[in-house]
Motif scaffolding. Sequence first.
Motif: not given
Length: 368
Positions: A38-41, A123-127
């Motif tokens: 699933a796309d968290a963005t 970068a530590g971003q939730l994707v």
Amino acid sequence: MEDYSESRRAGERLAAGHGVDDPFAAAISATRMAMIVADATQPDIPIIFANDAFLRLTGYARDEVIGRNCRFLQGPDTDPKAIQAVRDALAAGEDVAVDLLNYRKDGSPFWNALNMSPVRNDAGQLVYFFGSQVDVTDKKVVELRARDHSDGLQQMVEERTRELTEALKQKTALLHEVDHRVKNNLQLISSLLLLQNRRVPDPAVKASLRGMLGRVNAIATVHRRLFQSEDVERFDVSAFIRDMVADLMGSAMRDDIRVELDLERVEIPAAKAAPLALVVNELLTNALRHGFPEGRGGRIFVGLSRLNGDFRIEITDDGVGQDRETRASGFGLTIVQLLCQQLKAKWETTDAEPGTRVVVLLPINGTQ
């Protein structure tokens, strides 16, 4: 309408085995375990990839799944608490593992062991959220049957406990009523003895009637204590002795005699209460009657304790004492002897220098 074109392309690459890590993409596409990405963005975290195992598990076609939030598998009996646990984990970007009751396209339910894990970029971003699903319906059916069986047993135990509690209440009420009626009848007998005592001129007969009156009153006190007690099976000897001392000293009207009590709480079966009460009554009455003639005051000690497997009752006075002939021939002491045999108790009379000491040893094992 949301634009999922980029998400769809990422999902198509995964489905085709062309991701950043081709062996990994190919593995999740081909595995027998149901998996989604699933796309968290994107708003509402839509599914961008579902492998064939997921499609077989749910009965949906791929184009019916891609772009939707996985909540479409929920139904009327899905646990709201489990749903909230998933929502909270997704919002926090955390792992979650929960068993959910989900529904296939044809409406048939199945238990889904869902695991969702967050995926972050360099970068530590939730994707992404990576999810796996396992059909654990058989396991849950066994668990639910076991729980229902346990609940049924618990219900049976609770019902039986209620029945026994009610039966105990009825038994207690019946015994209380019996004790109350016996107490009233004994009080009637006491009144008759008292009336007869007043009409008899012979001092010896008067003394005999007073003795019988005291014995009847002792048994009446036993039934009064049992009537007032919540436990009809056990009898508090220490409370009885306090009552008896108060009654005897009140009727004797002897301000020159001091009674000292040292009473440990001792309980015996209610069936043994009456004979033990008579023993204590005879010993206390003897101490008052024979130890302290008119004009001579003193002290009476009453002790109740446990000693080496016995209940020990001691009654000691510092009066004039009794000669051996009186001790051997007295009717009251004959009663004590017979009742001690019935209770399997031992008793001994010794000189207290001055006065008399009587000790009764009642075996604890015989009163349990």
